[in-house]
Design a protein around this motif. Sequence first.
Motif, mmCIF file in Angstrom:
data_model
loop_
_atom_site.group_PDB
_atom_site.id
_atom_site.type_symbol
_atom_site.label_atom_id
_atom_site.label_comp_id
_atom_site.label_asym_id
_atom_site.label_seq_id
_atom_site.Cartn_x
_atom_site.Cartn_y
_atom_site.Cartn_z
ATOM 1 N N GLU A 78 0.816 -1.105 0.054
ATOM 2 C CA GLU A 78 0.029 -0.092 -0.184
ATOM 3 C C GLU A 78 0.970 1.172 -0.067
ATOM 4 O OE1 GLU A 78 -3.628 2.057 -0.351
ATOM 5 O OE2 GLU A 78 -3.179 -0.047 -0.531
ATOM 6 N N GLU A 79 1.930 1.104 0.742
ATOM 7 C CA GLU A 79 2.754 2.241 0.901
ATOM 8 C C GLU A 79 3.348 2.706 -0.578
ATOM 9 O OE1 GLU A 79 3.432 4.568 3.319
ATOM 10 O OE2 GLU A 79 1.577 3.534 4.183
ATOM 11 N N ARG A 80 3.704 1.408 -1.032
ATOM 12 C CA ARG A 80 4.607 1.652 -2.685
ATOM 13 C C ARG A 80 3.557 2.113 -3.575
ATOM 14 N NH1 ARG A 80 6.603 -3.573 -1.215
ATOM 15 N NH2 ARG A 80 5.013 -4.613 -2.605
ATOM 16 N N LYS A 81 2.299 1.714 -3.506
ATOM 17 C CA LYS A 81 1.288 2.343 -4.363
ATOM 18 C C LYS A 81 0.919 3.734 -4.159
ATOM 19 C CE LYS A 81 -3.632 1.887 -5.332
ATOM 20 N NZ LYS A 81 -5.088 1.038 -5.294
ATOM 21 N N LYS A 82 0.827 3.995 -2.862
ATOM 22 C CA LYS A 82 0.788 5.751 -2.660
ATOM 23 C C LYS A 82 2.026 6.359 -3.242
ATOM 24 C CE LYS A 82 -1.448 5.368 1.831
ATOM 25 N NZ LYS A 82 -1.735 5.316 3.287
ATOM 26 N N ALA A 83 3.165 6.017 -3.004
ATOM 27 C CA ALA A 83 4.364 6.783 -3.336
ATOM 28 C C ALA A 83 4.284 6.777 -4.942
ATOM 29 C CB ALA A 83 5.607 5.813 -3.113
ATOM 30 N N ARG A 84 3.687 5.618 -5.807
ATOM 31 C CA ARG A 84 3.840 5.187 -6.913
ATOM 32 C C ARG A 84 2.733 6.447 -7.706
ATOM 33 N NH1 ARG A 84 0.260 3.019 -10.258
ATOM 34 N NH2 ARG A 84 -0.479 1.669 -8.421
ATOM 35 N N LEU A 85 1.552 6.665 -7.134
ATOM 36 C CA LEU A 85 0.574 7.548 -7.432
ATOM 37 C C LEU A 85 1.052 8.842 -7.328
ATOM 38 C CD1 LEU A 85 -2.538 5.450 -6.190
ATOM 39 C CD2 LEU A 85 -2.028 6.084 -8.483
ATOM 40 N N VAL A 86 1.445 9.190 -6.128
ATOM 41 C CA VAL A 86 2.079 10.603 -5.929
ATOM 42 C C VAL A 86 3.357 11.071 -6.941
ATOM 43 C CG1 VAL A 86 3.383 12.244 -4.399
ATOM 44 C CG2 VAL A 86 1.558 10.895 -3.571
ATOM 45 N N ARG A 87 4.046 9.985 -7.280
ATOM 46 C CA ARG A 87 5.093 10.284 -8.295
ATOM 47 C C ARG A 87 4.410 10.632 -10.005
ATOM 48 N NH1 ARG A 87 7.481 6.166 -7.193
ATOM 49 N NH2 ARG A 87 6.958 4.805 -8.937
ATOM 50 N N GLU A 88 3.558 9.518 -10.049
ATOM 51 C CA GLU A 88 2.906 9.895 -11.258
ATOM 52 C C GLU A 88 2.200 11.110 -11.558
ATOM 53 O OE1 GLU A 88 0.596 6.181 -11.683
ATOM 54 O OE2 GLU A 88 2.302 4.980 -12.256
ATOM 55 N N ALA A 89 1.658 12.067 -10.470
ATOM 56 C CA ALA A 89 0.868 13.049 -10.484
ATOM 57 C C ALA A 89 1.690 14.214 -11.161
ATOM 58 C CB ALA A 89 0.388 13.492 -9.103
ATOM 59 N N ASN A 90 3.014 14.004 -11.020
ATOM 60 C CA ASN A 90 3.959 15.013 -11.552
ATOM 61 C C ASN A 90 3.939 16.302 -10.979
ATOM 62 O OD1 ASN A 90 5.883 15.496 -13.628
ATOM 63 N ND2 ASN A 90 4.495 16.511 -14.812
ATOM 64 N N ILE A 149 -5.266 12.891 -2.198
ATOM 65 C CA ILE A 149 -6.065 12.333 -3.150
ATOM 66 C C ILE A 149 -5.073 11.006 -3.737
ATOM 67 C CG2 ILE A 149 -7.764 12.479 -5.207
ATOM 68 C CD1 ILE A 149 -8.637 13.693 -2.610
ATOM 69 N N ALA A 150 -4.183 11.374 -4.125
ATOM 70 C CA ALA A 150 -3.416 10.407 -4.631
ATOM 71 C C ALA A 150 -3.124 9.170 -3.507
ATOM 72 C CB ALA A 150 -1.948 10.772 -5.124
ATOM 73 N N GLU A 151 -2.740 9.674 -2.465
ATOM 74 C CA GLU A 151 -2.432 8.644 -1.280
ATOM 75 C C GLU A 151 -3.654 8.114 -0.805
ATOM 76 O OE1 GLU A 151 1.616 10.702 1.001
ATOM 77 O OE2 GLU A 151 -0.428 11.125 1.736
ATOM 78 N N ALA A 152 -4.978 8.418 -1.385
ATOM 79 C CA ALA A 152 -6.197 7.739 -1.083
ATOM 80 C C ALA A 152 -6.585 6.722 -2.149
ATOM 81 C CB ALA A 152 -7.262 8.758 -0.954
ATOM 82 N N GLY A 153 -5.470 6.675 -3.227
ATOM 83 C CA GLY A 153 -5.490 5.622 -3.994
ATOM 84 C C GLY A 153 -6.031 5.994 -5.484
ATOM 85 N N ARG A 186 -8.757 10.243 -18.248
ATOM 86 C CA ARG A 186 -9.061 9.082 -17.528
ATOM 87 C C ARG A 186 -8.396 9.212 -16.242
ATOM 88 N NH1 ARG A 186 -6.836 6.662 -22.290
ATOM 89 N NH2 ARG A 186 -4.628 6.788 -21.524
ATOM 90 N N VAL A 187 -7.696 10.108 -15.705
ATOM 91 C CA VAL A 187 -7.210 10.756 -14.329
ATOM 92 C C VAL A 187 -8.360 10.921 -13.581
ATOM 93 C CG1 VAL A 187 -4.816 11.092 -15.039
ATOM 94 C CG2 VAL A 187 -6.360 12.999 -14.963
ATOM 95 N N ASP A 188 -8.216 10.714 -12.325
ATOM 96 C CA ASP A 188 -9.659 10.972 -11.577
ATOM 97 C C ASP A 188 -9.702 12.638 -11.176
ATOM 98 O OD1 ASP A 188 -10.509 8.332 -11.117
ATOM 99 O OD2 ASP A 188 -8.686 7.795 -10.099
ATOM 100 N N LEU A 189 -8.670 13.173 -10.813
ATOM 101 C CA LEU A 189 -8.335 14.475 -10.395
ATOM 102 C C LEU A 189 -7.444 15.140 -11.244
ATOM 103 C CD1 LEU A 189 -8.964 17.052 -8.840
ATOM 104 C CD2 LEU A 189 -7.471 16.012 -7.096
#
Length: 276
Positions: A78-90, A149-153, A186-189
């Motif tokens: 879950e922590e890796r997923k959060k970090a990935r989503l934040v990184r992909e948010a740019n 929001i990214a850390e919320a998945g 496609r992005v949620d936000l």
Amino acid sequence: MTTDATALFDVGERIPGPRKDPAAAGVVETVIDEACRTLHLPTIRSRFEEIAATALKERASYKDFLADLLEAECLQREERKKARLVREANFPRPKRLEDFDFAANPNVTPEQINSLADPAWVTAGQPLCLIGDSGTGKSHLLIGLGTAIAEAGLRVRYTTTANLVNELAEAADEKKLGRTLARYGRVDLLCLDEFGYLDLDKAGAKLLFQVFTEREERRAIAVASNAPFSEWKQTFTDPRLCAAIVDRVTFNAHIIETGTDSFRLAQTTRNRRRRS
């Protein structure tokens, strides 16, 4: 061997002491290592000895030991997923809501911002408008909320309005506009910073309007602008296009006015006074 294998996983069964045969122990570790690689379980692979030692010390059951292993893997995943989503948010720089100085800007309340850290408004496709002068914390709040929001998945994308329009124009020239619009759809936000800073020609405004249309009432958009809605006609010179964009940004929107007093300037002034 006649022992019932299911008995090994009885709640009351305790983990035995370490194997006395080093060779046998080495074989077991090799099997665990290879299985974890095959099943893509990096946390169990790196921590099973530590967790096994703790289980042995605490005389845990096999089921407790297994639960601890799986919990460690799930938490780390879950922590890796959060970090990935934040990184992909740019995001251009790290900003978190807990670091925002609410005392320096009384126009913004913690209750209002913390409620927006809940992704319900994003999943409902509602817009967010942060309106205020430079130095009042708009970008900090935009990035901080996007990070939450990214850390919320959810999938988040940050960009400035000028960069987005330039990207859309290049995509149109290369006959790739539909693909680019679909990617932003496609992005949620979608977080649009510096909204209204630059005047857009009719072609640029139309391209931006297509993004809003693609996402309307399905995917959320958050914009940060230093101009009130009444001045957006200076950015979108076509009155009808401007009215349509304002309508889409404000319908069912959360609107936060961050004010006109720059607390960055106030902080700089205070620091200079202290030094002098």
